[in-house]
Design a protein around this motif. Sequence first.
Motif, short mmCIF file in Angstrom:
data_model
loop_
_atom_site.label_atom_id
_atom_site.label_comp_id
_atom_site.label_asym_id
_atom_site.label_seq_id
_atom_site.Cartn_x
_atom_site.Cartn_y
_atom_site.Cartn_z
N CYS A 249 0.86 -1.19 0.00
CA CYS A 249 0.00 0.00 0.00
C CYS A 249 0.90 1.24 0.00
N GLU B 28 -5.10 3.64 0.32
CA GLU B 28 -4.89 2.19 0.22
C GLU B 28 -4.68 1.56 1.60
N GLN C 224 -8.03 1.39 3.39
CA GLN C 224 -8.86 0.31 2.83
C GLN C 224 -8.40 -1.05 3.35
N TYR C 225 -7.08 -1.25 3.43
CA TYR C 225 -6.55 -2.53 3.91
C TYR C 225 -6.92 -2.75 5.37
#
Length: 122
Positions: A39, A44, A47-48
């Motif tokens: 990421c 990102e 989101q992870y």
Amino acid sequence: MGYEEALIAYIAATNTHDFQYVRKLLSEEAVYWFSDKSCRSIGEIQQYFENAWETIKDEVYRATDVEWLVAEENSATCIYTYEYEGYYDGKFVQGSGRATNVFVRDSLGEWKLIHEHLSSLR
């Protein structure tokens, strides 16, 4: 807050399962390497994290055996064993792996996480 306290705060923020608290401890240039994905932006990373919290319910994350490899005026790097536990598909699960965290001091003198690398113990 020093770099050691920054790690403690980061673990505590992770355990809130609310990314707004994690975000406050991240550098704008943060890069994460997970076992299955890299990421390179805050979006990102968020989101992870949120996917992981959704997958492992009531997860508790811990850092054990923390070893500071480098601690300088504006950067510090540690390695540790991460442990987690929670519920996956309604069943209790737990696991562990290796972690590397790199912290940098920003222009305001605050310690921010700029890199995390998680991997299995294999």
